[in-house]
Design a protein around this motif. Structure first.
Motif, PDB file in Angstrom:
ATOM      1  N   UNK A 217       0.839  -1.208   0.000  1.00  0.00           N
ATOM      2  CA  UNK A 217       0.000   0.000   0.000  1.00  0.00           C
ATOM      3  C   UNK A 217       0.873   1.257   0.000  1.00  0.00           C
TER       4      UNK A 217
ATOM      5  N   UNK B 210       2.482   2.185   2.824  1.00  0.00           N
ATOM      6  CA  UNK B 210       2.442   2.758   4.182  1.00  0.00           C
ATOM      7  C   UNK B 210       3.757   2.548   4.913  1.00  0.00           C
TER       8      UNK B 210
ATOM      9  N   UNK C  86       0.845   8.212  -6.112  1.00  0.00           N
ATOM     10  CA  UNK C  86      -0.623   8.349  -6.125  1.00  0.00           C
ATOM     11  C   UNK C  86      -1.228   7.606  -7.314  1.00  0.00           C
TER      12      UNK C  86
ATOM     13  N   UNK D  72      -1.399   4.087  -6.344  1.00  0.00           N
ATOM     14  CA  UNK D  72      -2.430   3.858  -5.314  1.00  0.00           C
ATOM     15  C   UNK D  72      -3.832   3.892  -5.916  1.00  0.00           C
ATOM     16  N   UNK D  73      -4.000   4.676  -6.967  1.00  0.00           N
ATOM     17  CA  UNK D  73      -5.326   4.747  -7.597  1.00  0.00           C
ATOM     18  C   UNK D  73      -5.730   3.422  -8.246  1.00  0.00           C
TER      19      UNK D  73
ATOM     20  N   UNK E  47      -8.278  -1.354  -0.938  1.00  0.00           N
ATOM     21  CA  UNK E  47      -7.784  -2.046   0.261  1.00  0.00           C
ATOM     22  C   UNK E  47      -8.935  -2.333   1.220  1.00  0.00           C
TER      23      UNK E  47
END
Lengths: 248, 256
Positions: free
Chosen positions: A48, A50, A74, A77-78, A82
């Motif tokens: 992710x 993180x 980003x 991530x798009x 999750x």
């Protein structure tokens, strides 16, 4: 589609991941199993973005995401959805608002389109009519289903599940597993799931990876894992107290 | 001896690291204040939470602070025959000092602690991670609206606190202790000037920044579980209160 290469991570001097290598094919549902506290959730958090590793690569659709910042990360991530362990629903928003949130924030869809997609998604997870409830007003199983609907609402290419059935009774557990299988077929996403649910998970997974002592020690189809000759894998799937894994 | 030096050194370095971390958090937050998209709905929500919902307690605190001030100052002034100075004494104490400070301490207790707890719970229940996983910046969503709302709301609540306090002083001085209404207000008009009001505004704006910064930071980087949130909340209130008083002294020294 997702390639993890020699991933290493320590916390306060304790090595949690000691060189994880794993490859997940497109549209495959990979389930990662292993002992509690063995680093499965840490591995997922790396995917992710993180947590940053000390060493190694995570390649998603040909791009190494380690070290990416700003718009570059980003854009990766798009592509992700999750489902967090506890659902991670926003307390101050209703079920409808939680599911609509990624659409409102990340797309320019009209209110009518958002309404339609959210209501469809809630129907898909069996929560039609619950739109106006707050997370505090629904059960643990319902929260997981809302979290699933929220993760899928943007139709991501990759969905990550962090123990999506922990703490649920066996009936709800089977229901959630069935939902994951159905949505996997419907949306065709690549899935990575962390789970402890043996043997139920073998019904859901395309392949299973076993994480032990900070590394992947075995990867195979559910049948291959069930018939594994590796003593660590055998002990884990039978839940035996005798074997190389020490309970405490 | 070596161990003592090592302990002191380690404490110093960790404190310095903590301060640096807090400062970077503030700089990030200030940066995102000016970068669109702006979250006006969240800003209005925070203005309502920090401002509107603090009104009752501010009205109570303001009125009784003014009343106590008037009572104490009146008896002191009477000893030197200067009761006529009651109005300016109450007004200047409130506008320059007590209004901004007591108002900030009150909001810290009412809204600051709640903000830390709310953000802390969002952290431990992975709601902040959920925002990050959606490629949404949690500072923009959670911190920026709170900081901007505090900067807007603190001076307004302070102004209300001051006005109510002055009328509280009026009630005690004029209605209960017999001072004439004209003396109370005309002396005030003569002694209170724009600089005093500006000092109060500067203080309340900076207190708004301090309280929102500290409370958001403590919640954002809370420890694990309920104990972590409880500790963060306590630390946020204590640290905000201490910083308000320290900053009040320094700002007072510079502006006076």
């Amino acid at each position: 589609m997702i390639k993890i290469v020699d991933l290493e991570k320590s916390f306060d001097g304790q090595r949690v991941l000691k060189g994880v290598d794993l490859q997940i094919s497109e549209k495959e549902l990979m389930v990662i199993i292993g002992e509690s506290g063995g680093g499965k959730s840490v591995l997922l958090k790396h995917l992710i973005g993180l947590v940053k590793p000390e060493r190694g690569k995570i390649i998603i659709e040909g791009v190494d995401i380690i070290g990416l910042r700003g718009k570059e990360i980003d854009s990766i991530k798009e592509k992700l959805g999750v489902v967090f362990q506890g659902g991670a629903l926003f307390d101050s928003l209703t079920v409808y608002e939680n599911v609509a949130f990624p659409l409102k924030e990340k797309t320019k869809l009209s209110k009518g389109m958002i309404d339609e997609r959210v209501l469809d998604a809630l129907e898909d997870v069996g929560l039609g009519g619950m739109e106006n409830k707050y997370p505090a007003e629904i059960s643990g199983g319902m929260k997981k289903r809302v979290a699933l609907a929220r993760a899928l609402i943007t139709e991501p290419k990759i969905v990550l599940f962090d123990e999506p059935t922990t703490g649920l009774d066996p009936i709800i557990l089977h229901h959630i597993h069935r939902l994951i299988t159905a949505t996997h077929k419907k949306y065709g996403f690549t899935g990575v799931m962390i789970s402890h649910e043996i043997p139920e998970i073998f019904e859901v997974a395309d392949r299973v990876a076993f994480l032990h002592d900070g590394a992947i020690v075995e990867v195979g189809t559910p049948e291959e894992i069930k018939n594994s000759s590796n003593p660590v894998v055998r002990q884990f799937i039978t839940g035996s107290l005798e074997g190389p894994i020490e309970a405490f | 001896m070596r161990n003592i030096v090592r302990t002191i050194g380690s404490w110093f370095l960790s404190t310095l690291r903590g301060m640096g971390h807090m400062f970077i958090f503030l700089m990030h937050s200030i940066y995102f204040i000016f970068i669109p998209p702006f979250k006006f709905n969240l800003l209005l929500k925070q203005i309502r939470f920090i401002g509107t919902k603090s009104m009752v307690v501010i009205l109570l605190m303001g009125s009784f602070t003014g009343m106590v001030l008037a009572l104490q100052i009146f008896h002191t002034l009477r000893k030197v025959g200067s009761e006529a100075m009651l109005g300016p004494a109450v007004a200047l104490s409130l506008i320059r000092e007590l209004g901004p400070v007591l108002c900030a301490l009150t909001i810290t207790g009412r809204a600051g602690s709640a903000l830390t707890a709310e953000i802390g719970i969002m952290r431990i229940t992975e709601q902040i991670d959920a925002l990050i996983s959606m490629a949404l910046n949690p500072i923009r969503y959670l911190i920026v609206p709170t900081i901007v709302a505090s900067i807007i709301v603190f001076p307004l609540l302070t102004a209300i606190f001051d006005v109510i306090g002055i009328y509280g002083g009026y009630f005690v001085g004029v209605k209960l202790l017999g001072l004439s209404s004209g003396t109370y207000f005309s002396q005030m008009e003569q002694f209170v000037d724009m600089l005093d009001i500006r000092i109060g505004i500067y203080k309340s704006v900076s207190f708004g920044l301090i309280v929102s910064w500290v409370c958001c930071y403590k919640g954002f980087y809370t420890g694990y579980g309920a104990e972590g949130v409880s500790k963060a909340t306590t630390e946020a209130v204590v640290m905000s209160s201490v910083m308000i008083l320290i900053w009040d002294y320094f700002l007072g020294s510079i502006l006076l």
